[in-house]
Motif scaffolding. Structure first.
Motif, PDB file in Angstrom:
ATOM      1  N   GLU A  30      12.500  -3.284  10.024  1.00 41.29           N
ATOM      2  CA  GLU A  30      11.592  -4.341  10.464  1.00 41.29           C
ATOM      3  C   GLU A  30      12.251  -5.711  10.311  1.00 41.29           C
ATOM      4  O   GLU A  30      12.163  -6.566  11.204  1.00 41.29           O
TER       5      GLU A  30
ATOM      6  N   TYR B 216      12.348   1.684   6.434  1.00 38.82           N
ATOM      7  CA  TYR B 216      11.431   1.106   7.428  1.00 38.82           C
ATOM      8  C   TYR B 216      11.417  -0.414   7.319  1.00 38.82           C
ATOM      9  O   TYR B 216      11.465  -1.125   8.332  1.00 38.82           O
ATOM     10  N   ARG B 217      11.344  -0.914   6.092  1.00 41.16           N
ATOM     11  CA  ARG B 217      11.263  -2.370   5.900  1.00 41.16           C
ATOM     12  C   ARG B 217      12.586  -3.047   6.306  1.00 41.16           C
ATOM     13  O   ARG B 217      12.579  -4.162   6.851  1.00 41.16           O
TER      14      ARG B 217
ATOM     15  N   GLY C  74      12.230  -6.769  13.911  1.00 41.90           N
ATOM     16  CA  GLY C  74      10.874  -7.242  14.189  1.00 41.90           C
ATOM     17  C   GLY C  74       9.889  -6.133  14.482  1.00 41.90           C
ATOM     18  O   GLY C  74       8.680  -6.389  14.582  1.00 41.90           O
TER      19      GLY C  74
ATOM     20  N   SER D  15      -0.500   3.839  12.352  1.00 44.01           N
ATOM     21  CA  SER D  15       0.059   2.565  11.933  1.00 44.01           C
ATOM     22  C   SER D  15      -1.031   1.625  11.415  1.00 44.01           C
ATOM     23  O   SER D  15      -0.850   0.932  10.403  1.00 44.01           O
ATOM     24  N   SER D  16      -2.192   1.614  12.096  1.00 43.48           N
ATOM     25  CA  SER D  16      -3.276   0.713  11.693  1.00 43.48           C
ATOM     26  C   SER D  16      -3.793   1.037  10.300  1.00 43.48           C
ATOM     27  O   SER D  16      -4.212   0.142   9.560  1.00 43.48           O
TER      28      SER D  16
ATOM     29  N   GLU E 252       7.451  -3.427  13.431  1.00 41.52           N
ATOM     30  CA  GLU E 252       6.732  -3.288  12.163  1.00 41.52           C
ATOM     31  C   GLU E 252       7.032  -1.957  11.478  1.00 41.52           C
ATOM     32  O   GLU E 252       7.128  -0.912  12.119  1.00 41.52           O
ATOM     33  N   TRP E 253       7.163  -2.051  10.153  1.00 41.21           N
ATOM     34  CA  TRP E 253       7.524  -0.850   9.395  1.00 41.21           C
ATOM     35  C   TRP E 253       6.476   0.237   9.538  1.00 41.21           C
ATOM     36  O   TRP E 253       6.809   1.438   9.544  1.00 41.21           O
ATOM     37  N   GLU E 254       5.211  -0.148   9.673  1.00 41.82           N
ATOM     38  CA  GLU E 254       4.151   0.858   9.789  1.00 41.82           C
ATOM     39  C   GLU E 254       4.296   1.689  11.069  1.00 41.82           C
ATOM     40  O   GLU E 254       3.998   2.887  11.082  1.00 41.82           O
TER      41      GLU E 254
ATOM     42  N   LYS F 216      -1.310  -0.590   7.981  1.00 38.05           N
ATOM     43  CA  LYS F 216      -1.417  -2.052   8.027  1.00 38.05           C
ATOM     44  C   LYS F 216      -2.634  -2.526   7.242  1.00 38.05           C
ATOM     45  O   LYS F 216      -2.573  -3.524   6.524  1.00 38.05           O
TER      46      LYS F 216
END
Length: 319
Positions: free
Chosen positions: A167, A163-164, A171, A263-264, A173-175, A267
């Motif tokens: 990202e 995921y990272r 761009g 995702s939130s 986001e990994w989440e 994060k």
């Protein structure tokens, strides 16, 4: 992009979501605590077990007891001192609590009110996401189970690195990528082809995979599929508006809102990934919520009734 079987599933409007995120007064029933000893999960000796000795998680009926259990589970999943061997059952317990509460509004409200402030927004977002997916699955649950294999996903650290990497390259986001992977295949647990021929851990149609600049490598490989998903979200406008990108991935506002809720959570607290990684595969079937554990292997569709006769541990004991 594709048609898919949804893993997590109820309804929430924008105004309700706003209300869910308001802080509530903390009752005295549940106090903040630091995890200092192993969490004792509820169990009954009479419950059937899977072939590897696991049981379907039990959910206490009494709201204060359930709130206390939920706090202990959420804390343990984030505690670096929690033994790795305890994480699968803790994650599954967390998942089943939210599945049960999502379909019982009065009870869920009581439990949320009994939570310390630290955990209210966490629970509210879990419930909101789950209810978005329930809303997508209108109608009676299926009487037939899919032709899937349920397998162990790649280690959590491996997936996180994919995921990272995606990202850093795109761009996106990994989440968001982790949340998409979660709701598509339980982070790779589902090894199967959808009715629309979507394949692999990120559920790509072969035609989408073949689009210039999207697929590269193996559609069924987690690393390759996650990188391709990030590129696809960019192509669908995800860098300008991630909601638009998610609409391209699945033409549903419910889907997009649920993915962004999960995702939130990550994060806000990257440690939330640990619990989500350990979620199991569940389906809302005609006979209730069914757990398909690792080892489920059906080359052809099978009736719920026939599956439960051979695998009684799949049936939810929670009513």
């Amino acid at each position: 992009m594709h048609s898919r079987n949804v893993l997590v599933v109820s309804a929430i409007t924008a105004s309700l979501l706003t209300g869910l995120l308001l802080k509530l007064k903390q009752p005295r029933a549940v106090a903040e605590a630091v995890v200092s000893k192993p969490v004792v999960l509820p169990a009954q000796a009479s419950q059937p077990k899977t072939k590897d000795g696991r049981q379907y998680p039990l959910v206490p009926a009494e709201p204060a007891e359930l709130a206390a259990l939920l706090v202990a589970v959420e804390q343990a999943l984030r505690d670096p001192a929690t033994p790795a061997e305890a994480l699968p059952d803790l994650g599954h317990q967390q998942q089943v609590i939210y599945r049960v509460l999502s379909t019982d509004q009065p009870r869920s409200q009581q439990v949320v009110k009994a939570l310390p402030p630290r955990w209210r927004s966490v629970a509210e977002r879990h419930l909101a996401a789950r209810r978005e997916f329930v809303r997508m699955s209108r109608g009676r649950g299926p009487t037939m189970l899919p032709a899937w294999r349920i397998i162990q996903p790649e280690p959590a650290a491996n997936l996180l690195s994919y995921y990272r990497k995606a990202e850093a390259a795109t761009g996106i986001e990994w989440e968001v990528l982790a949340a998409v992977n979660l709701v598509e295949t339980g982070m790779g647990r589902i090894d199967g082809v959808s009715v629309a021929n979507a394949q692999g851990p990120m559920q790509f149609l072969p035609t989408t995979w073949a689009e210039p600049g999207i697929g590269a490598g193996n559609i069924r490989d987690p690393h390759d599929a996650i990188q391709a998903a990030a590129r696809y979200l960019v192509k669908r406008g995800g860098l300008q508006d991630i909601r638009r990108g998610l609409w391209g991935y699945n033409n549903s506002d419910y889907y997009g809102r649920a993915v962004l809720l999960y995702s939130s959570l990550m994060k806000e607290d990257p440690a939330a990934y640990t619990g989500l990684y350990h979620w199991e595969i569940h389906l809302n079937a005609a006979d209730g919520d069914l757990w398909l554990p690792v080892g489920y292997n059906q080359p052809q569709r099978i009736s719920v009734k026939k599956h439960l006769q051979a695998n009684p541990a799949s049936r939810s004991p929670n009513r």
